[in-house]
Design a protein around this motif. Structure first.
Motif, PDB file in Angstrom:
ATOM      1  N   ALA A  36     -41.623 -27.597  44.601  1.00  0.00           N
ATOM      2  CA  ALA A  36     -41.245 -29.017  44.510  1.00  0.00           C
ATOM      3  C   ALA A  36     -42.466 -29.938  44.533  1.00  0.00           C
ATOM      4  O   ALA A  36     -42.334 -31.134  44.259  1.00  0.00           O
ATOM      5  CB  ALA A  36     -40.310 -29.389  45.664  1.00  0.00           C
ATOM      6  N   LEU A  37     -43.640 -29.407  44.844  1.00  0.00           N
ATOM      7  CA  LEU A  37     -44.813 -30.263  45.021  1.00  0.00           C
ATOM      8  C   LEU A  37     -45.138 -31.137  43.805  1.00  0.00           C
ATOM      9  O   LEU A  37     -45.393 -32.335  43.978  1.00  0.00           O
ATOM     10  CB  LEU A  37     -46.025 -29.417  45.421  1.00  0.00           C
ATOM     11  CG  LEU A  37     -47.329 -30.186  45.654  1.00  0.00           C
ATOM     12  CD1 LEU A  37     -47.148 -31.296  46.690  1.00  0.00           C
ATOM     13  CD2 LEU A  37     -48.447 -29.239  46.087  1.00  0.00           C
ATOM     14  N   PRO A  38     -45.143 -30.617  42.572  1.00  0.00           N
ATOM     15  CA  PRO A  38     -45.466 -31.491  41.436  1.00  0.00           C
ATOM     16  C   PRO A  38     -44.552 -32.717  41.329  1.00  0.00           C
ATOM     17  O   PRO A  38     -45.027 -33.834  41.084  1.00  0.00           O
ATOM     18  CB  PRO A  38     -45.322 -30.565  40.225  1.00  0.00           C
ATOM     19  CG  PRO A  38     -45.600 -29.195  40.762  1.00  0.00           C
ATOM     20  CD  PRO A  38     -44.997 -29.206  42.137  1.00  0.00           C
ATOM     21  N   LYS A  39     -43.261 -32.524  41.519  1.00  0.00           N
ATOM     22  CA  LYS A  39     -42.340 -33.663  41.460  1.00  0.00           C
ATOM     23  C   LYS A  39     -42.579 -34.623  42.630  1.00  0.00           C
ATOM     24  O   LYS A  39     -42.517 -35.848  42.470  1.00  0.00           O
ATOM     25  CB  LYS A  39     -40.885 -33.167  41.467  1.00  0.00           C
ATOM     26  CG  LYS A  39     -40.468 -32.460  40.182  1.00  0.00           C
ATOM     27  CD  LYS A  39     -39.009 -32.088  40.214  1.00  0.00           C
ATOM     28  CE  LYS A  39     -38.601 -31.268  38.986  1.00  0.00           C
ATOM     29  NZ  LYS A  39     -38.776 -31.985  37.719  1.00  0.00           N
ATOM     30  N   LEU A  40     -42.865 -34.056  43.794  1.00  0.00           N
ATOM     31  CA  LEU A  40     -43.071 -34.911  44.962  1.00  0.00           C
ATOM     32  C   LEU A  40     -44.425 -35.600  44.938  1.00  0.00           C
ATOM     33  O   LEU A  40     -44.597 -36.641  45.578  1.00  0.00           O
ATOM     34  CB  LEU A  40     -42.870 -34.093  46.243  1.00  0.00           C
ATOM     35  CG  LEU A  40     -41.394 -33.701  46.466  1.00  0.00           C
ATOM     36  CD1 LEU A  40     -41.259 -32.724  47.622  1.00  0.00           C
ATOM     37  CD2 LEU A  40     -40.529 -34.938  46.712  1.00  0.00           C
ATOM     38  N   GLU A  41     -45.368 -35.087  44.177  1.00  0.00           N
ATOM     39  CA  GLU A  41     -46.616 -35.817  43.958  1.00  0.00           C
ATOM     40  C   GLU A  41     -46.354 -37.087  43.158  1.00  0.00           C
ATOM     41  O   GLU A  41     -46.967 -38.137  43.423  1.00  0.00           O
ATOM     42  CB  GLU A  41     -47.631 -34.922  43.245  1.00  0.00           C
ATOM     43  CG  GLU A  41     -48.245 -33.866  44.163  1.00  0.00           C
ATOM     44  CD  GLU A  41     -49.175 -32.919  43.423  1.00  0.00           C
ATOM     45  OE1 GLU A  41     -50.103 -32.391  44.074  1.00  0.00           O
ATOM     46  OE2 GLU A  41     -48.973 -32.704  42.219  1.00  0.00           O
ATOM     47  N   ILE A  42     -45.440 -37.009  42.206  1.00  0.00           N
ATOM     48  CA  ILE A  42     -45.044 -38.203  41.448  1.00  0.00           C
ATOM     49  C   ILE A  42     -44.404 -39.220  42.387  1.00  0.00           C
ATOM     50  O   ILE A  42     -44.711 -40.420  42.339  1.00  0.00           O
ATOM     51  CB  ILE A  42     -44.068 -37.814  40.315  1.00  0.00           C
ATOM     52  CG1 ILE A  42     -44.764 -36.914  39.293  1.00  0.00           C
ATOM     53  CG2 ILE A  42     -43.494 -39.063  39.637  1.00  0.00           C
ATOM     54  CD1 ILE A  42     -43.827 -36.311  38.263  1.00  0.00           C
ATOM     55  N   PHE A  43     -43.527 -38.745  43.251  1.00  0.00           N
ATOM     56  CA  PHE A  43     -42.854 -39.605  44.228  1.00  0.00           C
ATOM     57  C   PHE A  43     -43.879 -40.228  45.173  1.00  0.00           C
ATOM     58  O   PHE A  43     -43.834 -41.437  45.463  1.00  0.00           O
ATOM     59  CB  PHE A  43     -41.834 -38.759  44.999  1.00  0.00           C
ATOM     60  CG  PHE A  43     -40.967 -39.520  45.966  1.00  0.00           C
ATOM     61  CD1 PHE A  43     -40.348 -40.705  45.611  1.00  0.00           C
ATOM     62  CD2 PHE A  43     -40.743 -39.017  47.249  1.00  0.00           C
ATOM     63  CE1 PHE A  43     -39.537 -41.391  46.496  1.00  0.00           C
ATOM     64  CE2 PHE A  43     -39.930 -39.691  48.146  1.00  0.00           C
ATOM     65  CZ  PHE A  43     -39.322 -40.882  47.773  1.00  0.00           C
ATOM     66  N   HIS A  44     -44.799 -39.416  45.644  1.00  0.00           N
ATOM     67  CA  HIS A  44     -45.835 -39.896  46.560  1.00  0.00           C
ATOM     68  C   HIS A  44     -46.691 -40.979  45.908  1.00  0.00           C
ATOM     69  O   HIS A  44     -46.952 -42.024  46.512  1.00  0.00           O
ATOM     70  CB  HIS A  44     -46.715 -38.713  46.998  1.00  0.00           C
ATOM     71  CG  HIS A  44     -47.849 -39.093  47.891  1.00  0.00           C
ATOM     72  ND1 HIS A  44     -49.106 -39.406  47.410  1.00  0.00           N
ATOM     73  CD2 HIS A  44     -47.923 -39.213  49.241  1.00  0.00           C
ATOM     74  CE1 HIS A  44     -49.898 -39.703  48.419  1.00  0.00           C
ATOM     75  NE2 HIS A  44     -49.213 -39.583  49.545  1.00  0.00           N
ATOM     76  N   ASP A  45     -47.095 -40.738  44.680  1.00  0.00           N
ATOM     77  CA  ASP A  45     -47.919 -41.727  43.982  1.00  0.00           C
ATOM     78  C   ASP A  45     -47.176 -43.044  43.820  1.00  0.00           C
ATOM     79  O   ASP A  45     -47.758 -44.122  43.979  1.00  0.00           O
ATOM     80  CB  ASP A  45     -48.340 -41.191  42.609  1.00  0.00           C
ATOM     81  CG  ASP A  45     -49.360 -40.057  42.709  1.00  0.00           C
ATOM     82  OD1 ASP A  45     -49.917 -39.855  43.815  1.00  0.00           O
ATOM     83  OD2 ASP A  45     -49.589 -39.375  41.693  1.00  0.00           O
ATOM     84  N   LYS A  46     -45.907 -42.958  43.526  1.00  0.00           N
ATOM     85  CA  LYS A  46     -45.098 -44.173  43.355  1.00  0.00           C
ATOM     86  C   LYS A  46     -44.959 -44.920  44.681  1.00  0.00           C
ATOM     87  O   LYS A  46     -45.059 -46.150  44.734  1.00  0.00           O
ATOM     88  CB  LYS A  46     -43.722 -43.810  42.787  1.00  0.00           C
ATOM     89  CG  LYS A  46     -42.850 -45.016  42.403  1.00  0.00           C
ATOM     90  CD  LYS A  46     -41.585 -44.550  41.698  1.00  0.00           C
ATOM     91  CE  LYS A  46     -40.680 -45.723  41.335  1.00  0.00           C
ATOM     92  NZ  LYS A  46     -41.269 -46.607  40.311  1.00  0.00           N
ATOM     93  N   LEU A  47     -44.750 -44.163  45.753  1.00  0.00           N
ATOM     94  CA  LEU A  47     -44.677 -44.787  47.080  1.00  0.00           C
ATOM     95  C   LEU A  47     -45.993 -45.450  47.461  1.00  0.00           C
ATOM     96  O   LEU A  47     -46.010 -46.540  48.045  1.00  0.00           O
ATOM     97  CB  LEU A  47     -44.298 -43.740  48.136  1.00  0.00           C
ATOM     98  CG  LEU A  47     -42.832 -43.357  48.226  1.00  0.00           C
ATOM     99  CD1 LEU A  47     -42.670 -42.090  49.057  1.00  0.00           C
ATOM    100  CD2 LEU A  47     -41.999 -44.489  48.818  1.00  0.00           C
ATOM    101  N   MET A  48     -47.097 -44.811  47.135  1.00  0.00           N
ATOM    102  CA  MET A  48     -48.401 -45.370  47.467  1.00  0.00           C
ATOM    103  C   MET A  48     -48.651 -46.682  46.725  1.00  0.00           C
ATOM    104  O   MET A  48     -49.246 -47.614  47.266  1.00  0.00           O
ATOM    105  CB  MET A  48     -49.505 -44.354  47.146  1.00  0.00           C
ATOM    106  CG  MET A  48     -49.502 -43.115  48.027  1.00  0.00           C
ATOM    107  SD  MET A  48     -50.004 -43.440  49.737  1.00  0.00           S
ATOM    108  CE  MET A  48     -51.779 -43.510  49.568  1.00  0.00           C
TER     109      MET A  48
END
Length: 240
Positions: A36-48
């Motif tokens: 799940a990390l690649p998708k959650l990196e997208i989520f993390h970047d958006k949150l940042m």
């Protein structure tokens, strides 16, 4: 949570990327989040970029988004998986999804489960829609409604069926949460709620309400967030 509607309109311009997260590049991320990390990196970047100006995370959270919001949310995943093992329909209702905690994170980690994110606020529904689209999540439905409305639809058999699992984080004390979640569950389903240190006191205070709503074996478990990180607390309540 701060209402940042006044600055939200500026987010679509050129959002500035804040300081880096303390766990950026840490092997803990792949260890806990796996595929799940690649998708959650997208989520993390958006949150940042957008989380603080849109009122979804506080200013003190910006440097600890991975730990405070994403890994913390992922702590529910083993409990969901345990509950749905052997189930034909692996359905999860996330109540008051807000910024996507834990619903978006759990959905990324469990692509074989069907998630319904229930959120009444329009601007947060818009955020969730954006996240689902940008992350490419195919197992998520977002419903703009209050939990009581979904419960009514289930009782009327209005296109909805009881869920195997209900999740939430920081939505309400157990005295209220019991009535908002347990009626969503099918028999032998389970509430999996991320809670703070007062979790046991909340359960004790809500004992009668939990029983009234068909809940049994309410308990608090300590859930691992990641190696070397402070664990979190999860309330589990089974549906009779």
């Amino acid at each position: 949570m701060t209402d940042a509607v006044s600055v939200e309109s500026s987010v679509s311009a050129e959002p500035s990327v804040p300081a880096t997260d303390e766990l950026d590049g840490s092997p803990i991320l792949a260890q806990v989040l796996g595929d799940a990390l690649p998708k959650l990196e997208i989520f993390h970047d958006k949150l940042m970029r957008e989380g603080e100006p849109r009122g979804l995370i506080g200013p003190r959270d910006v440097a600890i988004v991975w730990e405070r919001h994403i890994l913390n949310s992922a702590a529910v995943v083993p409990f969901i998986r345990e509950t749905t093992r052997g189930e034909r329909y692996k359905t999860v209702a996330d109540i008051g999804s807000g910024g996507g905690f834990p619903g978006i994170v759990a959905a990324a980690c469990l692509p074989d489960h069907r998630f319904t994110l229930i959120e009444p606020m329009e601007r947060r529904v818009e955020w969730l829609d954006e996240c689902v689209h940008e992350m490419g999540l195919k197992n998520v439905e977002i419903v703009r409604a209050r939990s009581e409305e979904i419960i009514a639809r289930i009782r009327k058999r209005d296109g909805l069926y009881p869920f195997a699992v209900a999740t939430c984080r920081a939505v309400a004390p157990m005295t209220k949460l019991s009535g908002w979640t347990l009626p969503l569950l099918k028999s032998h389903g389970r509430l999996v709620a991320l809670k703070g240190r007062s979790a046991q006191a909340e359960i004790d205070k809500a004992a009668k309400e939990i029983a009234k709503r068909g809940g049994v074996r309410p308990r608090v478990v300590e859930a691992e967030v990641g190696p070397g990180l402070e664990p979190t607390h999860v309330v589990l309540v089974d549906k009779r």
